[in-house]
Design a protein around this motif. Structure first.
Motif, PDB file in Angstrom:
ATOM      1  N   HIS A  71     -14.870 -23.748 -26.139  1.00 30.67           N
ATOM      2  CA  HIS A  71     -14.377 -22.784 -25.035  1.00 30.67           C
ATOM      3  C   HIS A  71     -14.542 -23.316 -23.520  1.00 30.67           C
ATOM      4  CE1 HIS A  71     -18.818 -22.667 -25.107  1.00 30.67           C
ATOM      5  NE2 HIS A  71     -18.708 -22.031 -24.100  1.00 30.67           N
ATOM      6  N   LEU A  72     -15.142 -24.507 -23.405  1.00 32.14           N
ATOM      7  CA  LEU A  72     -15.248 -25.143 -21.929  1.00 32.14           C
ATOM      8  C   LEU A  72     -13.907 -25.683 -21.462  1.00 32.14           C
ATOM      9  CD1 LEU A  72     -18.846 -26.275 -21.991  1.00 32.14           C
ATOM     10  CD2 LEU A  72     -18.074 -24.263 -20.895  1.00 32.14           C
ATOM     11  N   LYS A  73     -12.910 -25.641 -22.393  1.00 33.38           N
ATOM     12  CA  LYS A  73     -11.643 -26.487 -22.181  1.00 33.38           C
ATOM     13  C   LYS A  73     -11.091 -25.594 -20.825  1.00 33.38           C
ATOM     14  CE  LYS A  73      -7.803 -28.787 -23.760  1.00 33.38           C
ATOM     15  NZ  LYS A  73      -6.441 -28.472 -23.965  1.00 33.38           N
ATOM     16  N   GLY A  74     -10.671 -26.317 -19.831  1.00 36.11           N
ATOM     17  CA  GLY A  74     -10.190 -25.640 -18.485  1.00 36.11           C
ATOM     18  C   GLY A  74     -11.054 -25.067 -17.613  1.00 36.11           C
ATOM     19  N   LYS A  75     -12.305 -25.223 -18.031  1.00 41.07           N
ATOM     20  CA  LYS A  75     -13.395 -24.728 -17.329  1.00 41.07           C
ATOM     21  C   LYS A  75     -14.441 -25.758 -16.415  1.00 41.07           C
ATOM     22  CE  LYS A  75     -14.035 -20.147 -18.998  1.00 41.07           C
ATOM     23  NZ  LYS A  75     -13.035 -20.152 -20.143  1.00 41.07           N
ATOM     24  N   ILE A  76     -14.447 -26.981 -16.945  1.00 38.87           N
ATOM     25  CA  ILE A  76     -15.242 -27.915 -16.687  1.00 38.87           C
ATOM     26  C   ILE A  76     -14.492 -29.254 -16.438  1.00 38.87           C
ATOM     27  CG2 ILE A  76     -17.495 -27.008 -17.429  1.00 38.87           C
ATOM     28  CD1 ILE A  76     -17.525 -29.113 -19.586  1.00 38.87           C
ATOM     29  N   ILE A  77     -15.107 -30.220 -15.737  1.00 40.78           N
ATOM     30  CA  ILE A  77     -14.717 -31.489 -15.907  1.00 40.78           C
ATOM     31  C   ILE A  77     -15.780 -32.181 -16.308  1.00 40.78           C
ATOM     32  CG2 ILE A  77     -12.743 -31.488 -14.272  1.00 40.78           C
ATOM     33  CD1 ILE A  77     -14.315 -33.407 -12.441  1.00 40.78           C
ATOM     34  N   ARG A  78     -15.587 -33.497 -16.900  1.00 39.87           N
ATOM     35  CA  ARG A  78     -16.931 -34.342 -17.391  1.00 39.87           C
ATOM     36  C   ARG A  78     -16.448 -35.646 -16.762  1.00 39.87           C
ATOM     37  NH1 ARG A  78     -17.427 -34.567 -23.425  1.00 39.87           N
ATOM     38  NH2 ARG A  78     -14.990 -34.216 -23.166  1.00 39.87           N
ATOM     39  N   ILE A  79     -17.319 -36.176 -15.735  1.00 34.64           N
ATOM     40  CA  ILE A  79     -17.186 -37.443 -15.109  1.00 34.64           C
ATOM     41  C   ILE A  79     -18.110 -38.481 -15.945  1.00 34.64           C
ATOM     42  CG2 ILE A  79     -17.193 -38.821 -13.038  1.00 34.64           C
ATOM     43  CD1 ILE A  79     -16.521 -36.535 -11.604  1.00 34.64           C
TER      44      ILE A  79
ATOM     45  N   GLY B  72     -20.296 -27.461  -2.942  1.00 39.41           N
ATOM     46  CA  GLY B  72     -20.685 -25.948  -3.731  1.00 39.41           C
ATOM     47  C   GLY B  72     -20.150 -25.614  -5.145  1.00 39.41           C
ATOM     48  N   LEU B  73     -20.020 -26.991  -5.816  1.00 37.77           N
ATOM     49  CA  LEU B  73     -19.393 -26.855  -7.158  1.00 37.77           C
ATOM     50  C   LEU B  73     -21.161 -26.783  -8.029  1.00 37.77           C
ATOM     51  CD1 LEU B  73     -16.739 -29.629  -7.518  1.00 37.77           C
ATOM     52  CD2 LEU B  73     -16.561 -27.012  -7.426  1.00 37.77           C
ATOM     53  N   LYS B  74     -20.940 -26.172  -9.343  1.00 34.91           N
ATOM     54  CA  LYS B  74     -22.251 -25.929 -10.053  1.00 34.91           C
ATOM     55  C   LYS B  74     -22.262 -27.053 -11.306  1.00 34.91           C
ATOM     56  CE  LYS B  74     -23.293 -21.440  -9.153  1.00 34.91           C
ATOM     57  NZ  LYS B  74     -22.438 -20.996  -8.102  1.00 34.91           N
ATOM     58  N   LEU B  75     -23.377 -27.310 -11.664  1.00 33.95           N
ATOM     59  CA  LEU B  75     -23.467 -28.155 -12.927  1.00 33.95           C
ATOM     60  C   LEU B  75     -23.369 -27.285 -13.944  1.00 33.95           C
ATOM     61  CD1 LEU B  75     -25.959 -30.897 -11.612  1.00 33.95           C
ATOM     62  CD2 LEU B  75     -23.403 -31.090 -11.357  1.00 33.95           C
ATOM     63  N   LEU B  76     -22.837 -27.746 -15.194  1.00 33.27           N
ATOM     64  CA  LEU B  76     -23.042 -27.015 -16.400  1.00 33.27           C
ATOM     65  C   LEU B  76     -24.559 -26.840 -17.096  1.00 33.27           C
ATOM     66  CD1 LEU B  76     -21.129 -25.357 -18.666  1.00 33.27           C
ATOM     67  CD2 LEU B  76     -21.560 -27.423 -19.871  1.00 33.27           C
ATOM     68  N   SER B  77     -25.202 -28.067 -16.842  1.00 32.06           N
ATOM     69  CA  SER B  77     -26.405 -28.332 -17.704  1.00 32.06           C
ATOM     70  C   SER B  77     -27.377 -27.793 -17.063  1.00 32.06           C
ATOM     71  CB  SER B  77     -26.451 -30.009 -18.039  1.00 32.06           C
ATOM     72  OG  SER B  77     -27.523 -30.286 -18.846  1.00 32.06           O
ATOM     73  N   LYS B  78     -28.396 -27.498 -17.880  1.00 35.15           N
ATOM     74  CA  LYS B  78     -29.910 -27.265 -17.382  1.00 35.15           C
ATOM     75  C   LYS B  78     -30.730 -28.361 -17.335  1.00 35.15           C
ATOM     76  CE  LYS B  78     -29.739 -22.308 -18.887  1.00 35.15           C
ATOM     77  NZ  LYS B  78     -30.134 -21.317 -20.084  1.00 35.15           N
ATOM     78  N   ARG B  79     -30.215 -29.325 -18.249  1.00 35.58           N
ATOM     79  CA  ARG B  79     -31.036 -30.572 -18.256  1.00 35.58           C
ATOM     80  C   ARG B  79     -30.108 -31.686 -18.253  1.00 35.58           C
ATOM     81  NH1 ARG B  79     -34.303 -33.664 -21.627  1.00 35.58           N
ATOM     82  NH2 ARG B  79     -36.458 -33.638 -21.030  1.00 35.58           N
ATOM     83  N   PRO B  80     -29.656 -31.980 -17.135  1.00 37.32           N
ATOM     84  CA  PRO B  80     -28.559 -32.850 -17.196  1.00 37.32           C
ATOM     85  C   PRO B  80     -28.896 -34.472 -17.524  1.00 37.32           C
ATOM     86  CG  PRO B  80     -28.544 -31.854 -15.053  1.00 37.32           C
ATOM     87  CD  PRO B  80     -29.912 -31.296 -15.861  1.00 37.32           C
TER      88      PRO B  80
ATOM     89  N   ASP C 149     -28.293 -38.430 -17.938  1.00 40.62           N
ATOM     90  CA  ASP C 149     -27.851 -39.612 -16.803  1.00 40.62           C
ATOM     91  C   ASP C 149     -26.318 -40.223 -17.339  1.00 40.62           C
ATOM     92  OD1 ASP C 149     -29.919 -38.790 -15.043  1.00 40.62           O
ATOM     93  OD2 ASP C 149     -31.057 -40.539 -15.526  1.00 40.62           O
ATOM     94  N   SER C 150     -26.064 -40.142 -18.470  1.00 42.60           N
ATOM     95  CA  SER C 150     -24.728 -40.865 -18.591  1.00 42.60           C
ATOM     96  C   SER C 150     -23.595 -40.232 -18.248  1.00 42.60           C
ATOM     97  CB  SER C 150     -24.795 -41.177 -20.004  1.00 42.60           C
ATOM     98  OG  SER C 150     -25.622 -40.450 -20.842  1.00 42.60           O
ATOM     99  N   LEU C 151     -23.305 -38.962 -18.076  1.00 42.95           N
ATOM    100  CA  LEU C 151     -22.301 -38.423 -17.584  1.00 42.95           C
ATOM    101  C   LEU C 151     -22.474 -36.916 -16.861  1.00 42.95           C
ATOM    102  CD1 LEU C 151     -20.226 -36.474 -20.299  1.00 42.95           C
ATOM    103  CD2 LEU C 151     -22.494 -37.383 -20.902  1.00 42.95           C
ATOM    104  N   THR C 152     -21.683 -36.313 -15.994  1.00 42.56           N
ATOM    105  CA  THR C 152     -22.050 -35.359 -15.614  1.00 42.56           C
ATOM    106  C   THR C 152     -20.915 -34.004 -15.574  1.00 42.56           C
ATOM    107  OG1 THR C 152     -23.064 -36.320 -13.549  1.00 42.56           O
ATOM    108  CG2 THR C 152     -22.302 -34.178 -13.136  1.00 42.56           C
ATOM    109  N   ALA C 153     -21.149 -33.088 -16.218  1.00 39.33           N
ATOM    110  CA  ALA C 153     -20.377 -31.989 -16.477  1.00 39.33           C
ATOM    111  C   ALA C 153     -20.273 -30.988 -15.236  1.00 39.33           C
ATOM    112  CB  ALA C 153     -20.552 -31.188 -17.558  1.00 39.33           C
ATOM    113  N   ILE C 154     -19.106 -30.849 -14.604  1.00 37.67           N
ATOM    114  CA  ILE C 154     -19.027 -29.956 -13.551  1.00 37.67           C
ATOM    115  C   ILE C 154     -18.043 -28.699 -13.636  1.00 37.67           C
ATOM    116  CG2 ILE C 154     -18.432 -30.110 -10.899  1.00 37.67           C
ATOM    117  CD1 ILE C 154     -18.625 -33.197 -11.009  1.00 37.67           C
ATOM    118  N   VAL C 155     -18.612 -27.665 -13.186  1.00 37.06           N
ATOM    119  CA  VAL C 155     -17.856 -26.232 -13.376  1.00 37.06           C
ATOM    120  C   VAL C 155     -16.969 -26.220 -12.251  1.00 37.06           C
ATOM    121  CG1 VAL C 155     -18.111 -23.928 -13.621  1.00 37.06           C
ATOM    122  CG2 VAL C 155     -20.145 -25.242 -14.394  1.00 37.06           C
TER     123      VAL C 155
END
Ligand SMILES: Cc1ncc(COP(=O)(O)O)c(C=O)c1O
Length: 374
Positions: free
Chosen positions: A321-329, A278-286, A288-294
């Motif tokens: 402003h995304l600090k605290g809101k997403i993680i980037r793997i 149920g987690l959302k991705l941040l990007s509209k056009r992700p 392939d080198s990393l993933t930003a998860i909200v």
């Protein structure tokens, strides 16, 4: 504790590269170094898919970004900058810093530039000299359509210099420098090239060289033309060049196509795993080198990152402003299927420890299913 570095730079280093880095240092003004350097540049050109000259600076990636502005943009000259994140914003700051006039196209974080937006901006500003963009905007894990933009510029505005920051793109996703009309392509050592930080790399087309020659801009160390074929003018990081030759050889032995496929599969598993719980991705056009998860409402990503780190898994926070809101793997460079299983399971454990309700294990299962279907 065993540490799993899953940040989008620096990234993990293969043991063969660590061994190359440990070689005894040689002097740089020798035939031995020249041979090593020339061979390395040749391999690097294959990785960057270019026949253009390639120059290496000893600096972090931003050094090459600075060179791409200071060498090209003179006082009061106009350049389009694509600002869809922290690194795009850096282009705007650089153009201003060197006396140029940025025509900034600003996008929401997670969104991407469209070729028609750039075309419209050029129609309004026919004196645009260059377009500055990222292939992969690392702060939002988004890929801009570099192919479409490059081909549009080639067809309609061949005099404009196309500058692409591919710092988290080259060696991870397909960036066809020559075919897509990239006049200046940039990368850095600490990402998909699987090296420690310290090298910035620039490819430069004949067109960009001619335009730079006509300029009388001010720079000294970051002199792109002065560095062509002249490495060793300043003392180079000899050890990193040993490492670079090894890392580009590893990439080419795997085969560029296979490298891109591997990155695409790891990215797919990471994205689908996040969505499965149920987690959302941040990007509209992700990319392939990393993933930003909200992160879920009420959950601070700094806490998730802290919990994951206690398990040994290090991922990155959002920037600005995304600090605290997403993680980037990250999954660029020396990453394989088991690394994703480790990263995703650590994320699940962290979320559970923080009291998030979800079907525990479903994200990791999803990633495993994707890998077993391959
Ligand atoms: C897309 C992009 N551009 C520029 C940079 C800046 O590179 P450096 O920190 O090596 O100066 C980074 C670093 O993460 C990046 O990902």
């Amino acid at each position: 504790m065993k540490r799993y570095l899953m940040t989008p730079g620096p990234t993990p280093i293969p043991p063969e590269v660590s061994l190359a880095l440990a070689k005894p240092i040689i002097h740089h003004r020798t035939d031995e170094f020249k041979k090593l350097f020339d061979e390395t540049i040749k391999l690097l050109k294959s990785v960057m898919q270019t026949k253009n000259d390639v120059v290496i600076f000893s600096s972090s990636g931003s050094g090459a970004m600075e060179a791409a502005v200071s060498n090209l943009i003179g006082e009061s000259q106009k350049a389009i900058t694509i600002n869809a994140g922290k690194f795009g914003e850096r282009w705007t700051k650089l153009v201003k810093a060197f006396g140029g006039v940025p025509v900034e196209l600003k996008y929401e974080y997670g969104d991407y530039a469209k070729a028609e937006d750039i075309q419209k901006a050029i129609e309004k500003n026919p004196d645009i000299k260059a377009v500055y963009i990222q292939a992969s905007e690392t702060s939002t894990a988004t890929a801009h359509p570099i192919d479409e933009i490059g081909l549009m510029l080639k067809e309609k505005y061949p005099e404009i210099v196309f500058v692409v920051d591919g710092i988290t793109a080259y060696g991870a996703i397909d960036v066809k420098t020559d075919r897509w009309n990239i006049d200046i392509g940039i990368t850095g050592s600490q990402k998909a090239l699987m090296l420690p930080p310290g090298l910035s790399i620039i490819s430069i087309s004949q067109k960009a060289k001619t335009i730079i020659k006509q300029n009388s801009n001010k720079y000294f160390y970051f002199d792109i033309l002065g560095e062509i074929g002249a490495y060793g003018k300043f003392t180079p990081p000899v050890g990193l060049i040993f490492g670079l030759k090894e890392s580009v050889s590893i990439i080419l032995n795997e085969g560029l196509g296979n490298v891109f496929k591997r990155h695409s599969l790891l990215a797919k598993a990471t994205r689908e795993a996040a969505k499965a719980i149920g987690l959302k991705l941040l990007s509209k056009r992700p990319v392939d080198s990393l993933t930003a998860i909200v992160m879920p409402d009420g959950i601070n990503s700094s806490d998730v990152i802290k919990q994951m780190k206690e398990l040994g898994v290090e991922v990155s926070n959002g920037q600005g402003h995304l600090k605290g809101k997403i993680i980037r793997i990250a999954h660029l460079g020396y990453f394989f299927k088991p690394d994703i299983i480790v990263g995703i399971s650590a994320l699940e454990i962290a979320l559970k420890q923080l009291g998030v309700e979800f079907n525990f294990g479903e994200a990791t299962t999803k990633a495993m299913e994707i890998f077993s279907d391959e």
